[in-house]
Motif scaffolding. Structure first.
Motif, PDB file in Angstrom:
ATOM      1  N   ILE A   1       0.818  -1.213   0.000  1.00 38.17           N
ATOM      2  CA  ILE A   1       0.000   0.000   0.000  1.00 38.17           C
ATOM      3  C   ILE A   1       0.850   1.260   0.000  1.00 38.17           C
ATOM      4  CG2 ILE A   1      -1.943  -1.131   1.139  1.00 38.17           C
ATOM      5  CD1 ILE A   1      -1.033   0.115   3.761  1.00 38.17           C
ATOM      6  N   GLY A   2       2.161   1.147   0.270  1.00 40.86           N
ATOM      7  CA  GLY A   2       3.023   2.319   0.327  1.00 40.86           C
ATOM      8  C   GLY A   2       3.617   2.728  -1.009  1.00 40.86           C
ATOM      9  N   ILE A   3       3.347   1.993  -2.083  1.00 43.44           N
ATOM     10  CA  ILE A   3       3.900   2.337  -3.390  1.00 43.44           C
ATOM     11  C   ILE A   3       3.132   3.529  -3.958  1.00 43.44           C
ATOM     12  CG2 ILE A   3       4.279   1.523  -5.755  1.00 43.44           C
ATOM     13  CD1 ILE A   3       4.615  -1.290  -4.609  1.00 43.44           C
ATOM     14  N   PRO A   4       3.801   4.669  -4.186  1.00 42.18           N
ATOM     15  CA  PRO A   4       3.091   5.894  -4.582  1.00 42.18           C
ATOM     16  C   PRO A   4       2.244   5.742  -5.844  1.00 42.18           C
ATOM     17  CG  PRO A   4       5.337   6.411  -3.914  1.00 42.18           C
ATOM     18  CD  PRO A   4       5.241   4.916  -3.984  1.00 42.18           C
ATOM     19  N   PHE A   5       2.748   5.038  -6.846  1.00 37.82           N
ATOM     20  CA  PHE A   5       2.003   4.915  -8.097  1.00 37.82           C
ATOM     21  C   PHE A   5       0.707   4.138  -7.889  1.00 37.82           C
ATOM     22  CE2 PHE A   5       1.311   2.788 -12.297  1.00 37.82           C
ATOM     23  CZ  PHE A   5       0.922   3.936 -12.968  1.00 37.82           C
ATOM     24  N   TYR A   6       0.738   3.131  -7.029  1.00 35.65           N
ATOM     25  CA  TYR A   6      -0.473   2.370  -6.743  1.00 35.65           C
ATOM     26  C   TYR A   6      -1.519   3.256  -6.071  1.00 35.65           C
ATOM     27  CZ  TYR A   6       2.274  -1.874  -7.667  1.00 35.65           C
ATOM     28  OH  TYR A   6       3.059  -2.844  -8.251  1.00 35.65           O
ATOM     29  N   ALA A   7      -1.069   4.167  -5.219  1.00 36.01           N
ATOM     30  CA  ALA A   7      -2.001   5.080  -4.551  1.00 36.01           C
ATOM     31  C   ALA A   7      -2.730   5.947  -5.570  1.00 36.01           C
ATOM     32  CB  ALA A   7      -1.245   5.952  -3.557  1.00 36.01           C
ATOM     33  N   GLU A   8      -2.041   6.337  -6.641  1.00 37.98           N
ATOM     34  CA  GLU A   8      -2.687   7.155  -7.665  1.00 37.98           C
ATOM     35  C   GLU A   8      -3.725   6.347  -8.433  1.00 37.98           C
ATOM     36  OE1 GLU A   8       0.031   9.394 -10.026  1.00 37.98           O
ATOM     37  OE2 GLU A   8       1.166  10.105  -8.297  1.00 37.98           O
ATOM     38  N   ILE A   9      -3.436   5.080  -8.672  1.00 36.95           N
ATOM     39  CA  ILE A   9      -4.416   4.212  -9.334  1.00 36.95           C
ATOM     40  C   ILE A   9      -5.674   4.098  -8.482  1.00 36.95           C
ATOM     41  CG2 ILE A   9      -4.886   1.842 -10.084  1.00 36.95           C
ATOM     42  CD1 ILE A   9      -1.866   1.627 -10.747  1.00 36.95           C
ATOM     43  N   VAL A  10      -5.492   3.905  -7.186  1.00 40.82           N
ATOM     44  CA  VAL A  10      -6.642   3.778  -6.282  1.00 40.82           C
ATOM     45  C   VAL A  10      -7.428   5.086  -6.237  1.00 40.82           C
ATOM     46  CG1 VAL A  10      -7.355   3.409  -3.888  1.00 40.82           C
ATOM     47  CG2 VAL A  10      -5.584   1.956  -4.901  1.00 40.82           C
TER      48      VAL A  10
ATOM     49  N   ILE B   1      21.542   8.334 -14.701  1.00 41.87           N
ATOM     50  CA  ILE B   1      20.973   7.088 -14.190  1.00 41.87           C
ATOM     51  C   ILE B   1      19.482   7.069 -14.484  1.00 41.87           C
ATOM     52  CG2 ILE B   1      20.519   5.671 -12.151  1.00 41.87           C
ATOM     53  CD1 ILE B   1      23.028   6.857 -10.870  1.00 41.87           C
ATOM     54  N   PHE B   2      19.047   6.021 -15.154  1.00 42.05           N
ATOM     55  CA  PHE B   2      17.627   5.785 -15.439  1.00 42.05           C
ATOM     56  C   PHE B   2      17.136   4.721 -14.472  1.00 42.05           C
ATOM     57  CE2 PHE B   2      14.754   3.271 -18.594  1.00 42.05           C
ATOM     58  CZ  PHE B   2      13.613   3.685 -17.923  1.00 42.05           C
ATOM     59  N   ALA B   3      16.332   5.129 -13.492  1.00 44.39           N
ATOM     60  CA  ALA B   3      15.759   4.190 -12.523  1.00 44.39           C
ATOM     61  C   ALA B   3      14.428   3.682 -13.055  1.00 44.39           C
ATOM     62  CB  ALA B   3      15.567   4.868 -11.175  1.00 44.39           C
ATOM     63  N   GLY B   4      14.160   2.383 -12.884  1.00 42.58           N
ATOM     64  CA  GLY B   4      12.968   1.778 -13.447  1.00 42.58           C
ATOM     65  C   GLY B   4      11.666   2.184 -12.792  1.00 42.58           C
ATOM     66  N   ALA B   5      11.717   2.953 -11.710  1.00 46.84           N
ATOM     67  CA  ALA B   5      10.512   3.443 -11.036  1.00 46.84           C
ATOM     68  C   ALA B   5      10.874   4.711 -10.277  1.00 46.84           C
ATOM     69  CB  ALA B   5       9.953   2.389 -10.081  1.00 46.84           C
ATOM     70  N   ASP B   6       9.905   5.605 -10.111  1.00 48.25           N
ATOM     71  CA  ASP B   6      10.158   6.849  -9.391  1.00 48.25           C
ATOM     72  C   ASP B   6      10.649   6.598  -7.977  1.00 48.25           C
ATOM     73  OD1 ASP B   6       9.368   8.289 -11.571  1.00 48.25           O
ATOM     74  OD2 ASP B   6       7.537   9.096 -10.681  1.00 48.25           O
ATOM     75  N   GLU B   7      10.077   5.586  -7.320  1.00 48.60           N
ATOM     76  CA  GLU B   7      10.478   5.310  -5.941  1.00 48.60           C
ATOM     77  C   GLU B   7      11.965   4.969  -5.870  1.00 48.60           C
ATOM     78  OE1 GLU B   7       8.725   2.931  -2.037  1.00 48.60           O
ATOM     79  OE2 GLU B   7       7.974   2.461  -4.034  1.00 48.60           O
ATOM     80  N   ALA B   8      12.451   4.199  -6.830  1.00 46.76           N
ATOM     81  CA  ALA B   8      13.879   3.895  -6.884  1.00 46.76           C
ATOM     82  C   ALA B   8      14.693   5.148  -7.193  1.00 46.76           C
ATOM     83  CB  ALA B   8      14.151   2.818  -7.924  1.00 46.76           C
ATOM     84  N   ALA B   9      14.155   6.017  -8.034  1.00 47.37           N
ATOM     85  CA  ALA B   9      14.848   7.256  -8.374  1.00 47.37           C
ATOM     86  C   ALA B   9      15.046   8.132  -7.136  1.00 47.37           C
ATOM     87  CB  ALA B   9      14.084   8.018  -9.444  1.00 47.37           C
ATOM     88  N   LEU B  10      14.084   8.106  -6.208  1.00 47.96           N
ATOM     89  CA  LEU B  10      14.241   8.871  -4.973  1.00 47.96           C
ATOM     90  C   LEU B  10      15.446   8.375  -4.174  1.00 47.96           C
ATOM     91  CD1 LEU B  10      10.525   9.185  -3.787  1.00 47.96           C
ATOM     92  CD2 LEU B  10      11.907  10.887  -4.984  1.00 47.96           C
ATOM     93  N   GLY B  11      15.651   7.055  -4.171  1.00 50.07           N
ATOM     94  CA  GLY B  11      16.831   6.500  -3.505  1.00 50.07           C
ATOM     95  C   GLY B  11      18.110   6.918  -4.190  1.00 50.07           C
ATOM     96  N   VAL B  12      18.085   7.015  -5.511  1.00 52.93           N
ATOM     97  CA  VAL B  12      19.253   7.484  -6.264  1.00 52.93           C
ATOM     98  C   VAL B  12      19.590   8.917  -5.861  1.00 52.93           C
ATOM     99  CG1 VAL B  12      20.157   8.043  -8.556  1.00 52.93           C
ATOM    100  CG2 VAL B  12      18.811   5.951  -8.219  1.00 52.93           C
ATOM    101  N   LEU B  13      18.578   9.770  -5.779  1.00 54.85           N
ATOM    102  CA  LEU B  13      18.796  11.161  -5.387  1.00 54.85           C
ATOM    103  C   LEU B  13      19.413  11.250  -3.986  1.00 54.85           C
ATOM    104  CD1 LEU B  13      15.452  12.762  -6.659  1.00 54.85           C
ATOM    105  CD2 LEU B  13      17.715  12.915  -7.729  1.00 54.85           C
ATOM    106  N   ALA B  14      18.947  10.399  -3.076  1.00 53.07           N
ATOM    107  CA  ALA B  14      19.487  10.402  -1.714  1.00 53.07           C
ATOM    108  C   ALA B  14      20.958   9.996  -1.710  1.00 53.07           C
ATOM    109  CB  ALA B  14      18.670   9.457  -0.835  1.00 53.07           C
TER     110      ALA B  14
END
Length: 333
Positions: A67-76, A242-255
C-alpha cells in the motif's frame, strides 16, 4: 467449477449443496461432511455460490503488492473517483511480493464476497487469474499478458523507456546506467522490469553505446535505488546519468547522490518512471515517464462496473506514455 460439479462429486443434489453453503437447517451432519469434503477436494470456492444467492455487496476489492507504493495510490485515487457516482466502495488488501501471501489475499477478497477485483501488477500465473475471473469480474492492471477471461490495462513500457533513453542521449549523455528489479528481493510482476531493462540495452546498442551499458538489479524501492546508486557510483568512470525503473527507486538514487555531495543534474542526471505526485515536487523535480495512474484507475473502475452489469467480452487497454522533463536531467558537464 460450479455447484453442479460439487453435487456430482458428492453424489447429492444441487439443493443439498446449496443448503450446506448457506448453512441452512435440515442438513444432517453426515451430509454436511460429505459436501464439505467434496468442496475441499475440488478446490471449490463456496463464497462464489453464496454471492450468486444473496446478490451484490457493492464492493470492489483492490489487490496490490504494497500500500506504500506511490504509483499504486494514484491508481486507487482514480478508481475511487470513478466509483463516486455509483453505489460501490473500494477496499484494499496487500498481497506482498510472494505467491503464497498474494493467494491468501485474493482468497480473502473472494471470501468477503466483493463484486469485482482490481489486481495491480499481480504475481499469479495466467491460469490462476483466469480461475479467479471465472468466479468474479476481474481487471488486471500492469501485466503484459492478455486473456479473454479478464479485462486488462497496461502501459507501453517499451515506448516509455525509449522516451527516457532518447532524451538522455539527446542531451549528450553516453555513460547512462539503469537500475532494474532483482527477483532476489521478491518476485516482480509480469515482464515489466525486464522490458524496461531490455529497452534500455537495445537503445544503448542502437546508438553505438554497447560498451557503456551498466545495469544494477536491486528493487523498485527507495532503498533499492539507494543501493543501486551506491554500486554505480563506486565504478570508474561513474555514470553521468541514471535511469531508474521506477520513481520510488529514483528517490533513492537522489538520496545517494546527495550523501556523497554530487549535484543533480550538474554531476549526474536522474530519470524515473511513473510520474508520481512526489516527482513533481519542486525540490525533487524528477524527469520521469507519465503513465497517468489516476486515468488508469478511472478506466479500471469503469470497466469493472461494465463487467458487473453483464458485459462478457474482454476489454484490453494499452496506455501510451509520455515523458515529463523536469530539472533532474541536463546535458553532461
Amino acid at each position: 467449477m460450479t455447484i453442479s460439479d460439487v453435487a456430482r462429486h458428492a453424489g447429492v443434489s444441487k439443493a443439498a449443496v446449496s443448503k450446506v453453503i448457506r448453512n441452512d437447517y435440515g442438513v444432517s451432519d453426515a451430509m454436511r461432511d460429505r459436501v464439505q469434503r467434496s468442496i475441499a477436494e475440488l478446490g471449490y470456492r463456496p463464497q462464489a455460490a453464496a454471492r450468486a444467492l444473496r446478490g451484490r455487496a457493492y464492493t470492489i476489492g483492490v489487490l496490490m503488492q504494497h500500500i506504500g507504493i506511490p504509483f499504486y495510490a494514484e491508481i486507487v485515487t482514480g478508481l475511487v473517483d470513478e466509483l463516486a457516482a455509483s453505489d460501490y466502495q473500494a477496499i484494499m488488501i496487500q498481497g506482498g511480493t510472494h505467491d503464497k501471501t498474494e493467494k491468501r489475499a485474493i482468497d480473502a477478497l473472494i471470501d468477503r464476497q466483493v463484486d469485482g477485483i482490481l489486481m495491480i501488477a499481480p504475481l499469479a500465473g495466467r491460469s490462476h487469474l483466469e480461475q479467479v475471473a471465472r468466479e468474479i469480474p476481474t481487471l488486471v492492471l500492469g501485466r503484459h499478458d492478455r486473456s479473454p477471461a479478464y479485462d486488462s490495462i497496461v502501459d507501453d513500457d517499451r515506448v516509455g523507456s525509449e522516451l527516457v533513453m532518447e532524451h538522455l542521449i539527446g542531451l549528450g549523455h553516453r555513460r547512462i546506467a539503469h537500475i532494474t528489479f532483482d527477483k532476489a528481493h521478491g518476485q516482480a510482476a509480469d515482464r515489466t522490469p525486464r522490458i524496461r531493462a531490455e529497452t534500455y540495452e537495445r537503445v544503448m546498442r542502437e546508438h553505438g553505446l554497447a560498451g557503456e551499458i551498466a545495469v544494477v538489479a536491486t528493487s523498485y524501492t527507495e532503498e533499492g535505488g539507494y543501493r543501486g546508486a551506491q554500486e554505480l557510483l563506486s565504478r570508474t568512470p561513474r555514470p553521468t546519468a541514471i535511469f531508474a525503473g521506477a520513481d520510488e527507486a529514483a528517490l533513492g538514487v537522489l538520496a545517494a547522490l546527495h550523501e556523497v555531495g554530487l549535484s543533480v543534474p550538474d554531476d549526474v542526471s536522474v530519470a524515473g518512471y511513473d510520474n508520481t505526485k512526489l516527482a513533481a515536487h519542486p525540490r525533487i523535480a524528477l524527469t520521469t515517464v507519465n503513465q497517468d495512474g489516476v486515468v488508469m484507475g478511472r478506466t479500471a473502475g469503469r470497466l469493472l462496473l461494465e463487467r458487473i452489469e453483464g458485459r462478457t467480452s474482454a476489454a484490453h487497454f494499452s496506455v501510451i506514455p509520455s515523458l515529463v522533463v523536469r530539472g533532474s536531467t541536463a546535458a553532461p558537464r
